[in-house]
Design a protein around this motif. Structure first.
Motif, PDB file in Angstrom:
ATOM      1  N   TYR A   1      -1.975   7.409  -4.500  1.00 12.75           N
ATOM      2  CA  TYR A   1      -1.439   6.150  -5.035  1.00 12.75           C
ATOM      3  C   TYR A   1      -0.675   5.387  -3.956  1.00 12.75           C
ATOM      4  O   TYR A   1       0.127   5.969  -3.223  1.00 12.75           O
ATOM      5  CB  TYR A   1      -0.509   6.417  -6.232  1.00 12.75           C
TER       6      TYR A   1
ATOM      7  N   SER B   1       1.918   2.675  -3.539  1.00 15.11           N
ATOM      8  CA  SER B   1       2.928   1.952  -4.315  1.00 15.11           C
ATOM      9  C   SER B   1       3.379   0.661  -3.616  1.00 15.11           C
ATOM     10  O   SER B   1       3.685   0.672  -2.423  1.00 15.11           O
ATOM     11  CB  SER B   1       4.135   2.880  -4.495  1.00 15.11           C
ATOM     12  N   GLY B   2       3.439  -0.414  -4.383  1.00 12.45           N
ATOM     13  CA  GLY B   2       3.929  -1.672  -3.832  1.00 12.45           C
ATOM     14  C   GLY B   2       5.396  -1.560  -3.461  1.00 12.45           C
ATOM     15  O   GLY B   2       5.821  -2.017  -2.399  1.00 12.45           O
ATOM     16  N   ALA B   3       6.165  -0.910  -4.351  1.00 12.40           N
ATOM     17  CA  ALA B   3       7.605  -0.784  -4.090  1.00 12.40           C
ATOM     18  C   ALA B   3       7.841  -0.047  -2.780  1.00 12.40           C
ATOM     19  O   ALA B   3       8.646  -0.491  -1.948  1.00 12.40           O
ATOM     20  CB  ALA B   3       8.275  -0.042  -5.243  1.00 12.40           C
TER      21      ALA B   3
ATOM     22  N   ASP C   1      -1.466  -0.722  -5.730  1.00 11.79           N
ATOM     23  CA  ASP C   1      -0.673  -1.668  -6.511  1.00 11.79           C
ATOM     24  C   ASP C   1      -0.953  -3.096  -6.030  1.00 11.79           C
ATOM     25  O   ASP C   1      -0.589  -3.463  -4.917  1.00 11.79           O
ATOM     26  CB  ASP C   1       0.800  -1.299  -6.269  1.00 11.79           C
TER      27      ASP C   1
ATOM     28  N   ARG D   1      12.569  -8.086 -16.681  1.00 11.12           N
ATOM     29  CA  ARG D   1      11.321  -8.604 -16.116  1.00 11.12           C
ATOM     30  C   ARG D   1      10.907  -9.898 -16.801  1.00 11.12           C
ATOM     31  O   ARG D   1      11.287 -10.145 -17.945  1.00 11.12           O
ATOM     32  CB  ARG D   1      10.224  -7.559 -16.312  1.00 11.12           C
TER      33      ARG D   1
ATOM     34  N   ARG E   1      -2.612  -3.827 -15.742  1.00  7.94           N
ATOM     35  CA  ARG E   1      -1.314  -3.230 -16.071  1.00  7.94           C
ATOM     36  C   ARG E   1      -0.523  -4.245 -16.864  1.00  7.94           C
ATOM     37  O   ARG E   1      -0.348  -5.384 -16.421  1.00  7.94           O
ATOM     38  CB  ARG E   1      -0.566  -2.842 -14.798  1.00  7.94           C
TER      39      ARG E   1
ATOM     40  N   ARG F   1       2.989  -0.369 -18.581  1.00  9.73           N
ATOM     41  CA  ARG F   1       4.183   0.103 -17.877  1.00  9.73           C
ATOM     42  C   ARG F   1       5.369   0.126 -18.830  1.00  9.73           C
ATOM     43  O   ARG F   1       5.578  -0.800 -19.607  1.00  9.73           O
ATOM     44  CB  ARG F   1       4.503  -0.786 -16.692  1.00  9.73           C
TER      45      ARG F   1
ATOM     46  N   THR G   1       8.024   6.568 -13.633  1.00  7.48           N
ATOM     47  CA  THR G   1       8.958   5.708 -12.904  1.00  7.48           C
ATOM     48  C   THR G   1      10.229   6.480 -12.526  1.00  7.48           C
ATOM     49  O   THR G   1      10.690   7.340 -13.284  1.00  7.48           O
ATOM     50  CB  THR G   1       9.238   4.470 -13.776  1.00  7.48           C
ATOM     51  N   GLY G   2      10.764   6.136 -11.358  1.00  3.73           N
ATOM     52  CA  GLY G   2      11.843   6.914 -10.742  1.00  3.73           C
ATOM     53  C   GLY G   2      13.058   7.196 -11.605  1.00  3.73           C
ATOM     54  O   GLY G   2      13.598   8.289 -11.576  1.00  3.73           O
TER      55      GLY G   2
ATOM     56  N   PRO H   1       5.267   7.098  -8.652  1.00  4.99           N
ATOM     57  CA  PRO H   1       5.022   6.133  -7.575  1.00  4.99           C
ATOM     58  C   PRO H   1       5.995   6.197  -6.410  1.00  4.99           C
ATOM     59  O   PRO H   1       5.632   5.968  -5.273  1.00  4.99           O
ATOM     60  CB  PRO H   1       5.105   4.776  -8.282  1.00  4.99           C
TER      61      PRO H   1
HETATM   62  C1  LIG Z   1       4.517   1.448  -9.768  1.00  2.00           C
HETATM   63  C2  LIG Z   1       5.382   0.406  -9.171  1.00  2.00           C
HETATM   64  O1  LIG Z   1       4.839  -0.853  -9.441  1.00  2.00           O
HETATM   65  C3  LIG Z   1       5.414   0.569  -7.663  1.00  2.00           C
HETATM   66  O2  LIG Z   1       5.601  -0.437  -6.993  1.00  2.00           O
HETATM   67  O3  LIG Z   1       5.294   1.695  -7.190  1.00  2.00           O
HETATM   68  C4  LIG Z   1       6.847   0.432  -9.698  1.00  2.00           C
HETATM   69  C5  LIG Z   1       7.525   1.720  -9.483  1.00  2.00           C
HETATM   70  C6  LIG Z   1       8.837   1.963 -10.159  1.00  2.00           C
HETATM   71  O4  LIG Z   1       9.551   1.031 -10.528  1.00  2.00           O
HETATM   72  O5  LIG Z   1       9.176   3.169 -10.269  1.00  2.00           O
HETATM   73  C7  LIG Z   1       6.824  -0.018 -11.162  1.00  2.00           C
HETATM   74  O6  LIG Z   1       6.545   0.810 -12.044  1.00  2.00           O
HETATM   75  O7  LIG Z   1       7.062  -1.187 -11.410  1.00  2.00           O
END
Ligand SMILES: C[C@](O)(C(=O)O)[C@H](CC(=O)O)C(=O)O
Length: 518
Positions: free
Chosen positions: A96, A98-100, A167, A211, A242, A387, A417-418, A450
């Motif tokens: 995976y 991850s964008g973050a 992502d 959000r 998503r 999500r 998610t973290g 992620p």
């Molecule tokens: C999956 C996610 O888009 C990411 O960028 O990894 C994030 C990760 C997160 O906040 O833990 C998301 O879920 O928005």
């Protein structure tokens, strides 16, 4: 080119596309455009996107297999080639991106996950990862080709080419922007990428605002733009929708009647608009958070239907609700007109007065809305992810039961998610242990943690750094070198680094200079 040549070429291309769309995988999709639209905008030479299409096909088969066996495909965010090589070695079957995590570590200017990094950050990361996968794969093939039968039998083969899921955030732009992002992902070799329904740059993390989503129609446009680009390229690359509207506090626009039932307005006629309140507070230097909180306490925010219920008698409300007999998606205009006919009291409801300083509308997030949205996206996507901000089991079950009643062949996704607190969310220790299996039973086969790198790597690196500062190279030898030798861990001086491949490439490619006179 004569008209006849042009037409016969176009016709041949249309037939090719239509035949492709008849495949088991492609025939599950619905497109609002025709094969002719696609054919007209294609190149005149065939472009092959082998890596992405092959990886997508591999992922598709994995999904089918895991859905049938109700087994999870666990993975974590690995945006670094070294990390990814070990993820594959550990036997995880997908990766995976991850964008973050890319936003923290693969950009010149890091920041929190607001998707304010350059639009091609994640595709560029995929490109780097795929190249590293191909290199490890080549290095392994080379070594195996030199092994004796006994060595070969004793050496496990590693699948370095795990399909990558990336992502795509909110797509970073308009239709053509999303098409470019999609093209980049395909060229990079991604197996699947996801697009969400978030508004660009509008996530807030610390001021009590969450959000912001875009209207349903804009979300569908994003997904369709990506699908159109995949069709132009003839790529098998998978597209995941998503939906982030669960726990979204705002929506950018009220253009789509499908969202109207969830938009909130001010119901207290004495309350001044939020914008005016916030601007005044800013000028006076008052605190943003507490001013907003005080406004919320006064505004009587609710949806139009709730506002009707507040002033109607039970009988009137029942007559009002008859509006939704044939469809739940009624516009605010229809709602207002029907309320005027069925309810004796006037209904005060002003969603404009509730608009934020950035112009967003207040949104009542409900599981029902995220279900509506995910259903709307089914025809154009291959996989689905809702999500969530918290792992609420009832919501997870309801969402997937409703979606699977319509499509139980597709793969569903879940992000660990973290910040999730599973025990606080009501899981017992035993349920928590089995969570990945329980999710797989619901068709949620793609499961990612992620942001492992932010938690796990931070922890490992911090502890190592403290030890190294204290004990120097003596501690390094004890904790790293000796342990790596004992466990045969990959490292700089092992086959993992590709030294043999490098040398043999040089021997093969430049050892024989045929121009020398002896
Ligand atoms: C999956 C996610 O888009 C990411 O960028 O990894 C994030 C990760 C997160 O906040 O833990 C998301 O879920 O928005």
């Amino acid at each position: 080119m004569t008209v006849a040549t042009r037409d016969s070429r176009l016709q041949a291309e249309v037939e090719k596309i239509e035949n492709w769309w008849k495949s088991e995988k492609q025939s599950r999709l619905q497109r609002p455009y025709s094969a002719l639209d696609v054919a007209r905008m294609r190149n005149s030479i065939e472009l092959n996107h082998h890596v992405s299409s092959q990886q997508a096909t591999k992922l598709w088969k994995l999904f089918e297999d895991k859905i049938a066996k109700q087994e999870p495909l666990l993975t974590y965010g690995a945006v670094d080639p070294i990390l990814l090589s070990q993820l594959s070695k550990a036997g995880l079957e997908i990766g995976y991106v991850s964008g973050a995590v890319c936003g923290f570590s693969n950009v010149a200017e890091p920041s929190m996950d607001t998707a304010d990094y350059p639009w091609d950050t994640v595709p560029n990361t995929v490109q780097k990862l795929v190249n590293s996968q191909l290199w490890h794969d080549r290095r392994q093939n080379h070594l195996r080709s030199l092994m004796t039968p006994e060595e070969l039998a004793a050496t496990p083969e590693i699948d370095y080419l795990v399909p990558l899921i990336a992502d795509g955030d909110m797509g970073f732009g308009s239709t053509t922007g999303i098409m470019k992002l999609t093209k980049k992902f395909v060229e990079a070799g991604v197996a699947m990428f996801h697009l969400d329904d978030l508004a660009i740059g509008m996530k807030r993390f610390t001021i009590g605002e969450g959000r912001t989503v875009v209207p349903t129609c804009e979300y569908l446009k994003r997904l369709t733009a990506a699908r159109f680009q995949l069709d132009l390229m003839g790529a098998e690359t998978l597209l995941m929708g998503r939906a982030d509207s669960l726990h979204a506090e705002y929506i950018t626009s009220v253009i789509d009647p499908r969202d109207h039932g969830y938009v909130q307005g001010v119901t207290n006629p004495e309350c001044e608009p939020l914008l005016a309140t916030m601007v005044k507070a800013q000028r006076e230097g008052s605190d943003y958070k507490s001013t907003r909180k005080a406004w919320l306490a006064k505004a009587g925010l609710m949806t139009f239907d709730e506002a009707v219920e507040q002033v109607a008698t039970p009988e009137e409300y029942a007559s009002y609700m008859a509006l939704f007999k044939d469809s739940k998606f009624k516009s605010i205009t229809d709602r207002r007109a029907h309320a005027a006919k069925t309810v004796s009291q006037p209904v005060f409801f002003d969603w404009e007065a509730a608009r934020s300083t950035d112009g967003q509308y207040f949104f009542k997030h409900t599981l029902e809305h995220v279900i509506d949205r995910a259903i709307a996206a089914l025809p154009v996507t291959d996989a689905t992810w809702a999500r969530m901000d918290a792992p609420k089991w009832d919501e997870i079950v309801e969402f997937h039961e409703k979606l699977r009643a319509i499509d139980n062949r597709r793969a569903y996704g879940f992000g660990y998610t973290g910040r999730y607190d599973y025990l606080a969310a009501g899981f017992t220790e035993e349920q928590f242990k089995n969570l990945h299996w329980e999710l797989a039973n619901l068709g949620i086969v793609f499961q990612t943690q992620p942001i492992y790198a932010c938690q796990g790597l931070n922890m490992v690196s911090l502890e190592f750094g403290k030890m190294f500062k204290r004990e120097g190279i003596y501690g390094y030898d004890r904790d790293i070198i000796q342990l790596c030798k004992k466990n045969n861990t990959d490292g700089f001086e092992t086959s993992w680094c590709g030294a043999k491949l490098s040398d043999d490439q040089m021997f093969a490619a430049d050892s024989l200079d045929v121009t020398l006179p002896f």
